[in-house]
Design a protein around this motif. Structure first.
Motif, PDB file in Angstrom:
ATOM      1  N   VAL A 151      41.357  37.921  48.616  1.00  0.00           N
ATOM      2  CA  VAL A 151      40.991  38.004  47.196  1.00  0.00           C
ATOM      3  C   VAL A 151      39.876  37.033  46.857  1.00  0.00           C
ATOM      4  CG1 VAL A 151      43.200  38.788  46.301  1.00  0.00           C
ATOM      5  CG2 VAL A 151      42.794  36.339  46.566  1.00  0.00           C
ATOM      6  N   ALA A 152      39.078  37.460  45.887  1.00  0.00           N
ATOM      7  CA  ALA A 152      38.049  36.582  45.309  1.00  0.00           C
ATOM      8  C   ALA A 152      37.021  36.085  46.314  1.00  0.00           C
ATOM      9  CB  ALA A 152      38.680  35.395  44.584  1.00  0.00           C
ATOM     10  N   THR A 153      36.753  36.875  47.351  1.00  0.00           N
ATOM     11  CA  THR A 153      35.540  36.570  48.106  1.00  0.00           C
ATOM     12  C   THR A 153      34.404  37.249  47.356  1.00  0.00           C
ATOM     13  OG1 THR A 153      35.797  38.519  49.483  1.00  0.00           O
ATOM     14  CG2 THR A 153      36.672  36.468  50.354  1.00  0.00           C
ATOM     15  N   ALA A 154      33.249  37.283  47.981  1.00  0.00           N
ATOM     16  CA  ALA A 154      32.075  37.804  47.277  1.00  0.00           C
ATOM     17  C   ALA A 154      32.029  39.332  47.227  1.00  0.00           C
ATOM     18  CB  ALA A 154      30.817  37.261  47.932  1.00  0.00           C
ATOM     19  N   LYS A 155      33.127  40.010  47.592  1.00  0.00           N
ATOM     20  CA  LYS A 155      33.090  41.475  47.654  1.00  0.00           C
ATOM     21  C   LYS A 155      32.559  42.111  46.373  1.00  0.00           C
ATOM     22  CE  LYS A 155      37.484  42.261  48.663  1.00  0.00           C
ATOM     23  NZ  LYS A 155      38.137  40.938  48.780  1.00  0.00           N
ATOM     24  N   SER A 156      33.132  41.698  45.246  1.00  0.00           N
ATOM     25  CA  SER A 156      32.718  42.318  43.975  1.00  0.00           C
ATOM     26  C   SER A 156      31.283  41.959  43.629  1.00  0.00           C
ATOM     27  CB  SER A 156      33.605  41.869  42.829  1.00  0.00           C
ATOM     28  OG  SER A 156      34.929  41.990  43.195  1.00  0.00           O
ATOM     29  N   THR A 157      30.923  40.727  43.903  1.00  0.00           N
ATOM     30  CA  THR A 157      29.548  40.305  43.605  1.00  0.00           C
ATOM     31  C   THR A 157      28.556  41.131  44.410  1.00  0.00           C
ATOM     32  OG1 THR A 157      30.429  38.086  43.360  1.00  0.00           O
ATOM     33  CG2 THR A 157      28.049  38.292  43.402  1.00  0.00           C
ATOM     34  N   ILE A 158      28.884  41.388  45.665  1.00  0.00           N
ATOM     35  CA  ILE A 158      27.982  42.183  46.502  1.00  0.00           C
ATOM     36  C   ILE A 158      27.806  43.575  45.898  1.00  0.00           C
ATOM     37  CG2 ILE A 158      27.732  43.285  48.759  1.00  0.00           C
ATOM     38  CD1 ILE A 158      29.227  40.829  49.933  1.00  0.00           C
ATOM     39  N   GLY A 159      28.928  44.186  45.483  1.00  0.00           N
ATOM     40  CA  GLY A 159      28.849  45.505  44.856  1.00  0.00           C
ATOM     41  C   GLY A 159      27.976  45.472  43.615  1.00  0.00           C
ATOM     42  N   ARG A 160      28.208  44.463  42.786  1.00  0.00           N
ATOM     43  CA  ARG A 160      27.450  44.356  41.538  1.00  0.00           C
ATOM     44  C   ARG A 160      25.960  44.178  41.805  1.00  0.00           C
ATOM     45  NH1 ARG A 160      31.222  41.047  39.408  1.00  0.00           N
ATOM     46  NH2 ARG A 160      29.994  39.208  39.887  1.00  0.00           N
ATOM     47  N   LEU A 161      25.658  43.332  42.794  1.00  0.00           N
ATOM     48  CA  LEU A 161      24.251  43.094  43.134  1.00  0.00           C
ATOM     49  C   LEU A 161      23.575  44.374  43.620  1.00  0.00           C
ATOM     50  CD1 LEU A 161      24.278  39.673  45.020  1.00  0.00           C
ATOM     51  CD2 LEU A 161      22.996  40.234  42.950  1.00  0.00           C
ATOM     52  N   LEU A 162      24.269  45.116  44.464  1.00  0.00           N
ATOM     53  CA  LEU A 162      23.661  46.332  45.008  1.00  0.00           C
ATOM     54  C   LEU A 162      23.409  47.348  43.893  1.00  0.00           C
ATOM     55  CD1 LEU A 162      25.720  46.767  48.305  1.00  0.00           C
ATOM     56  CD2 LEU A 162      23.335  46.034  48.106  1.00  0.00           C
ATOM     57  N   ARG A 163      24.347  47.441  42.958  1.00  0.00           N
ATOM     58  CA  ARG A 163      24.184  48.388  41.848  1.00  0.00           C
ATOM     59  C   ARG A 163      22.985  48.004  41.009  1.00  0.00           C
ATOM     60  NH1 ARG A 163      29.958  47.274  41.086  1.00  0.00           N
ATOM     61  NH2 ARG A 163      29.518  46.729  38.940  1.00  0.00           N
ATOM     62  N   ARG A 164      22.966  46.744  40.616  1.00  0.00           N
ATOM     63  CA  ARG A 164      21.860  46.279  39.777  1.00  0.00           C
ATOM     64  C   ARG A 164      20.531  46.334  40.534  1.00  0.00           C
ATOM     65  NH1 ARG A 164      21.101  41.153  36.539  1.00  0.00           N
ATOM     66  NH2 ARG A 164      19.116  41.628  35.540  1.00  0.00           N
ATOM     67  N   GLY A 486      43.886  30.836  53.007  1.00  0.00           N
ATOM     68  CA  GLY A 486      43.564  29.624  52.262  1.00  0.00           C
ATOM     69  C   GLY A 486      43.341  29.912  50.787  1.00  0.00           C
ATOM     70  N   VAL A 487      42.818  28.904  50.111  1.00  0.00           N
ATOM     71  CA  VAL A 487      42.706  28.978  48.653  1.00  0.00           C
ATOM     72  C   VAL A 487      41.403  29.668  48.253  1.00  0.00           C
ATOM     73  CG1 VAL A 487      42.365  27.543  46.619  1.00  0.00           C
ATOM     74  CG2 VAL A 487      44.191  27.002  48.224  1.00  0.00           C
ATOM     75  N   SER A 488      41.499  30.529  47.240  1.00  0.00           N
ATOM     76  CA  SER A 488      40.324  31.276  46.803  1.00  0.00           C
ATOM     77  C   SER A 488      39.462  30.426  45.879  1.00  0.00           C
ATOM     78  CB  SER A 488      40.756  32.539  46.063  1.00  0.00           C
ATOM     79  OG  SER A 488      41.186  32.199  44.760  1.00  0.00           O
ATOM     80  N   PRO A 489      38.174  30.711  45.840  1.00  0.00           N
ATOM     81  CA  PRO A 489      37.317  29.976  44.899  1.00  0.00           C
ATOM     82  C   PRO A 489      37.775  30.190  43.455  1.00  0.00           C
ATOM     83  CG  PRO A 489      36.116  31.803  45.924  1.00  0.00           C
ATOM     84  CD  PRO A 489      37.415  31.674  46.642  1.00  0.00           C
ATOM     85  N   ARG A 490      38.444  31.296  43.202  1.00  0.00           N
ATOM     86  CA  ARG A 490      38.875  31.578  41.834  1.00  0.00           C
ATOM     87  C   ARG A 490      39.878  30.532  41.340  1.00  0.00           C
ATOM     88  NH1 ARG A 490      40.980  37.361  41.373  1.00  0.00           N
ATOM     89  NH2 ARG A 490      38.841  37.859  41.943  1.00  0.00           N
ATOM     90  N   TYR A 491      40.813  30.145  42.232  1.00  0.00           N
ATOM     91  CA  TYR A 491      41.790  29.125  41.834  1.00  0.00           C
ATOM     92  C   TYR A 491      41.070  27.832  41.462  1.00  0.00           C
ATOM     93  CZ  TYR A 491      45.519  25.655  42.081  1.00  0.00           C
ATOM     94  OH  TYR A 491      46.370  24.626  41.780  1.00  0.00           O
ATOM     95  N   VAL A 492      40.139  27.442  42.299  1.00  0.00           N
ATOM     96  CA  VAL A 492      39.431  26.181  42.046  1.00  0.00           C
ATOM     97  C   VAL A 492      38.652  26.272  40.730  1.00  0.00           C
ATOM     98  CG1 VAL A 492      37.726  24.562  42.949  1.00  0.00           C
ATOM     99  CG2 VAL A 492      39.286  25.736  44.524  1.00  0.00           C
ATOM    100  N   ILE A 493      37.985  27.386  40.523  1.00  0.00           N
ATOM    101  CA  ILE A 493      37.207  27.554  39.288  1.00  0.00           C
ATOM    102  C   ILE A 493      38.140  27.514  38.070  1.00  0.00           C
ATOM    103  CG2 ILE A 493      35.894  29.290  37.975  1.00  0.00           C
ATOM    104  CD1 ILE A 493      34.394  29.895  40.607  1.00  0.00           C
ATOM    105  N   ASP A 494      39.286  28.157  38.193  1.00  0.00           N
ATOM    106  CA  ASP A 494      40.266  28.121  37.094  1.00  0.00           C
ATOM    107  C   ASP A 494      40.667  26.688  36.760  1.00  0.00           C
ATOM    108  OD1 ASP A 494      40.212  30.818  36.940  1.00  0.00           O
ATOM    109  OD2 ASP A 494      42.205  31.172  37.801  1.00  0.00           O
ATOM    110  N   MET A 495      40.879  25.896  37.812  1.00  0.00           N
ATOM    111  CA  MET A 495      41.357  24.524  37.583  1.00  0.00           C
ATOM    112  C   MET A 495      40.258  23.636  37.008  1.00  0.00           C
ATOM    113  SD  MET A 495      44.446  24.629  38.075  1.00  0.00           S
ATOM    114  CE  MET A 495      44.599  26.391  37.842  1.00  0.00           C
TER     115      MET A 495
END
Ligand SMILES: [Zn+2]
Ligand SMILES: [Zn+2]
Length: 719
Positions: A151-164, A486-495
C-alpha cells in the motif's frame, strides 16, 4: 527553569506549561507588494497556450497530406505513451558501481509540485522497458500491465502522471492526434447534422485495409527517414460499429465510390482529456455484487432505441464503457484484480485481441494501454486461482516497492510538506530526515554479520561506514523482499500532519514527530501489529542517531569559523602534499624547510576514524580531490569536501572546547553574560546556516548543547 522547559519541549513530551520568550516566527511573507494583474495579461497567458488547430475542420484529403508530413500522428496508444515519456528526457547515472537510467518525466514534469516519484528508478525502468517493447510490437501490447506493490507506494502517482502526461502531450505539435465526425445532414432519420465517432477513432481506419496498408508503407518510409522511427507504424482494426453503419450507408448511396463517401467526413484534432472522457479512463471496481459489465463495455441507450426503432442498431449503443472511453490513450484501473472473474475476461479480449464485445453489439476494436494496480494479497489470491490461468498469463507485473534510500524517502515528505499545507509553521532540521530513516529501517531485512540495520540504511543512502568496505549491490541482492514490507510513507505523512496540527509553538521538531510515530502505531490500520515492538525499538535507534546528529551540529556551530577552517585545511593539505611527494614543507615565517608533521596530520584524520593503515588512501583521496578541483579552475575550499570538513571541524572543536564554559551550558541559571552572548551567536548561526528558526535553534542548543556539555564534563573527569 525556562531552559529546562525548553529542553523538555524539544524532547516532545508535550508543551505543558511551556512558556518561551521566543515567539514562533513564520517566515515573513513575500515583501513584494501584490501586483495588479490586468485582464489583458491573463488573456495573453491563455493565448500562448492556445492550440492553433483545436477547432479547425480538415477534409480527409488534407488529413492525409498532414500525416505524410508527420507520420507520428498515426502512432498507436503504446507508441505515443512511450514517446511522451522520452520527450521529457533521459539521464543515466552511476551509483555504488551500478549504472541507472532515470526518466525525467517522473520528476514533477509539470512543475506545479503536484506529482513526483522518488527513488524507484529501477522499477520505473522496468515499466518504461515494457512500454518500449509494446511500442515495438514485441508482445506487451497484448498484456495488462499490472503495477504491484504494498500500500501507498508510488503506484497511484505513476498512474496519475501517465494520464496527465498524455493529456499534455496531445496538446503539443509532437504529440498531436486526430479523429473525425460524419456529416449526416443528408439523412432525414438523424436527430443531428453531425455525428462524431463515439470512440475518437484514427481517421485512417476509414480506409479499407489494402489501401490503408499501402499508405502505411509510405508513412513508415517517411517515419524512418525523417524521424528515425524506431518502430513500425500501423493502424489496426475496423471502424467502430457506429461509424461502420454510416460508412456503409454512404457507400450504398454512392455505389462504393470511396472518394464521395469521404467527403462527408471532417477530421478534427483530438485533445486527450480525463475530464472530458476522451482517451483517458480510470476505473475502480465497486463491491462484488454491484459490478456491471456495462461499466467497462458500454450498453444500450434506450432513448436512442426509440429513435432508431431497434435495440441492435449500432447507433443506439452508448459507447461510454471505460474501455471505449480509453480508446487512443490509457485505461488506468485501480485494484483491478478485485473485479469478478467474468469481467476479467473482458480484459482478456481487450488486451489479447484489442477488442471488446458488448452485449447486442458487434465487436469494437480499441487501441489503448491497459494499466492496472494491485496490492499484494489480491495478487496472490488471483495468482493461486487456477481458473484464472489465462488471465495471469496475460499480465505483465511491474513491482513498485517502497523507497529504501533515506534521502529519497525524505524527498517524498518534503514534497508533501511544503507551501500552504504547513500553514506557515517551521519544520526543524532533521525532522523529515529522521522520520524517513525510521520508515526505511522498518523496510529493511536484518543484514546479518556484524552489520547493523542502521549501518545498512546508511550504506543504501550512499554513506560510507568508516573503516569498512561493504559490497552494497551484494547486500541488496541478498534481501529480495526488501521494499515489500514495513511502514508506508502514508503513515509517516499522517503522523507529521498530526504533529503539525497539534503544535502550538509554530515549529515541530524530530523528537515530537518520533513520539507521534511511536504512540500511534496501534491505531493505524496499515501497521502490522506483530511488528509493533520491533518498530518501537527502531524508534529508539533513530532517537540515538538523532541525538548524535544534533550534538554534532551543535559542535559544528560552536567551533565553526570559515577562516580558521580554511587555514587549518590549507596547512593539512600542504603537509599531505609534501608527505605524498616525499618533499619538505616550507615554513612561511622562518623560510626553513621541515619534515611534514605526522602528528598534526594524524590528529585530524583520527577525528573521522581514519586508521594508521587507511591514512595513505585518505591522503591520496584528498590530494586527488584538490587537483581535480584545480584542473577545473576551482580554488581549495575544505568546506566542499564533507569528510575533510568534518575532520577539520572536529579538530577545531578539540582545540577550542577548553575555552567553553560547559557548566554554564548545562546550568539552568546561565546568567553568565559571556555565555549568553555566545549562545545568541550560536542561535544566529543555526538560523543562518542550518535552517533553524528561533524556536528550534534555542531548543537544540539547550538540549543537544547540554548533552555535549555533559559528555565533555565526563571526559574531563575521566582524564
Ligand atoms: Zn467510430
Ligand atoms: Zn523551528
Amino acid at each position: 527553569m525556562r531552559e529546562q522547559v525548553g529542553a523538555e519541549r524539544w524532547r516532545g513530551s508535550g508543551g505543558a506549561g511551556a512558556s518561551s520568550s521566543s515567539s514562533p516566527s513564520p517566515s515573513a511573507s513575500a515583501s513584494e507588494p501584490l501586483r495588479t494583474l490586468s485582464i489583458q495579461e491573463i488573456v495573453r497567458q491563455a493565448q500562448r497556450e492556445r492550440i492553433p488547430d483545436k477547432y479547425r475542420a480538415y477534409s480527409f484529403a488534407e488529413y492525409v497530406e498532414m500525416v505524410l508530413e508527420d507520420p507520428r500522428i498515426v502512432r498507436n496508444a503504446y507508441q505515443r505513451l512511450y514517446d511522451m515519456i522520452l520527450s521529457h528526457g533521459v539521464e543515466t547515472y552511476k551509483r555504488q558501481g551500478k549504472e541507472y537510467v532515470h526518466y525525467k518525466f517522473f520528476d514533477d514534469p509539470f512543475g506545479d509540485g503536484a506529482d513526483a516519484v522518488f527513488g524507484i528508478d529501477e522499477a520505473l525502468k522496468d515499466l518504461v522497458d515494457i512500454f518500449e517493447a509494446a511500442a515495438k510490437g514485441l508482445g506487451p501490447e497484448r498484456r495488462i500491465i499490472l503495477l504491484h506493490g504494498p500500500v501507498a507506494t508510488a503506484k497511484s502517482t505513476i498512474g496519475r502522471l501517465l494520464r496527465r502526461g498524455l493529456e499534455e502531450y496531445s496538446k503539443t505539435p509532437e504529440g498531436r492526434l486526430y479523429t473525425f465526425e460524419w456529416d449526416v445532414s443528408a439523412f432525414d432519420d438523424e436527430p443531428a447534422d453531425t455525428v462524431p465517432c463515439p470512440i475518437h477513432e484514427e481517421p485512417l481506419r476509414l480506409l479499407p485495409l489494402p489501401v490503408r496498408k499501402e499508405l502505411l508503407k509510405r508513412l513508415n518510409r517517411i517515419f524512418k527517414e525523417r524521424f528515425n522511427g524506431p518502430y513500425e507504424l500501423d493502424v489496426e482494426g475496423d471502424l467502430c460499429p457506429k461509424c461502420r453503419f454510416y460508412f456503409n450507408r454512404y457507400m450504398a448511396r454512392y455505389n462504393d465510390d470511396l472518394e464521395k463517401v469521404l467527403q462527408h467526413v471532417t477530421v478534427r484534432r483530438l485533445i486527450l482529456s480525463e475530464q472530458d472522457r476522451k482517451g483517458i479512463a480510470t476505473f475502480e471496481p465497486k463491491d462484488k455484487k454491484n459490478q456491471d459489465e456495462e461499466e467497462l463495455t458500454g450498453g444500450m441507450n434506450w432513448r436512442l432505441v426509440q429513435v432508431y426503432g431497434s435495440d441492435s442498431d449500432p447507433r443506439a449503443f452508448n459507447y461510454d464503457g471505460e474501455l471505449c472511453v480509453a480508446n487512443r490513450g490509457l485505461f488506468d484501473g485501480e485494484e483491478l484484480l478485485k473485479l469478478q472473474e467474468e469481467f476479467l475476461y473482458d480484459f482478456l479480449h481487450a488486451t489479447q485481441e484489442h477488442v471488446i464485445k458488448p452485449k447486442k453489439n458487434p465487436r469494437i476494436y480499441i487501441d489503448t494501454v491497459i494499466l492496472g494496480r494491485t496490492n499484494n494479497p489480491e495478487y496472490r489470491r488471483v495468482k493461486a486461482n487456477e481458473r484464472m490461468e489465462a488471465f495471469n498469463d496475460r499480465t505483465r507485473k511491474v513491482d513498485i516497492p517502497y523507497v529504501l534510500r533515506v534521502s529519497d524517502e525524505q524527498k517524498i515528505y518534503e514534497k508533501f510538506f511544503q507551501g500552504p499545507r504547513i500553514g506557515g509553521k517551521h519544520i526543524a532540521p532533521h525532522t523529515l530526515e529522521m522520520a524517513a530513516l525510521w520508515a526505511v529501517l522498518t523496510r529493511l531485512e536484518e543484514p546479518g554479520g556484524d552489520l547493523t540495520r542502521l549501518q545498512k540504511a546508511k550504506l543504501y543512502n550512499g554513506e560510507a561506514i568508516i573503516g569498512r568496505s561493504v559490497d552494497v549491490q551484494k547486500l541488496k541482492e541478498e534481501a529480495k523482499n526488501e521494499g515489500f514490507f514495513g511502514v508506508s510513507p502514508r503513515y509517516v505523512i499522517d503522523m507529521i500532519s498530526k504533529a503539525l496540527v497539534n503544535d502550538k509553538e509554530g515549529c515541530i521538531n524530530p523528537y515530537i514527530v518520533l513520539r507521534m510515530l511511536e504512540d500511534n502505531l496501534k491505531d493505524h490500520s496499515t501497521i502490522d501489529e506483530s511488528r509493533i515492538d520491533e518498530y518501537k525499538e527502531l524508534i529508539e535507534v533513530v532517537r540515538e542517531e538523532l541525538s548524535q546528529v544534533c550534538q554534532e551540529e551543535v559542535r559544528r556551530v560552536i567551533s565553526h569559523d570559515p577562516k580558521e577552517l580554511h587555514e587549518i585545511g590549507q596547512k593539512y593539505f600542504d603537509h599531505v602534499l609534501a608527505y605524498l611527494n616525499d618533499e619538505k614543507v616550507l615554513d612561511k615565517y622562518t623560510g626553513e624547510e621541515r619534515e611534514p608533521d605526522e602528528e598534526f596530520m594524524r590528529s585530524i584524520e583520527k577525528q573521522i576514524g581514519i586508521t594508521e593503515a587507511q591514512k595513505d588512501d585518505f591522503r591520496q583521496e584528498i590530494a586527488n580531490w584538490i587537483s581535480e578541483r584545480a584542473r577545473k579552475g576551482e580554488s581549495f575550499n575544505p568546506e566542499d569536501n564533507d569528510r575533510l570538513r568534518r575532520a577539520l571541524e572536529r579538530k577545531l572543536w578539540e582545540d577550542k572546547k577548553r575555552n567553553i564554559n560547559f557548566s554554564a551550558m548545562v546550568s539552568d541559571l546561565s546568567t553568565d553574560p559571556e555565555h549568553k552572548k555566545r549562545k545568541a551567536q550560536w542561535i544566529e548561526r543555526l538560523k543562518r546556516e542550518f535552517g533553524y528558526c528561533d524556536v528550534c535553534a534555542e531548543n537544540v542548543i539547550d538540549h543537544a548543547g547540554a548533552e555535549v556539555a555533559r559528555e565533555e564534563l565526563r571526559r574531563r573527569e575521566r582524564a
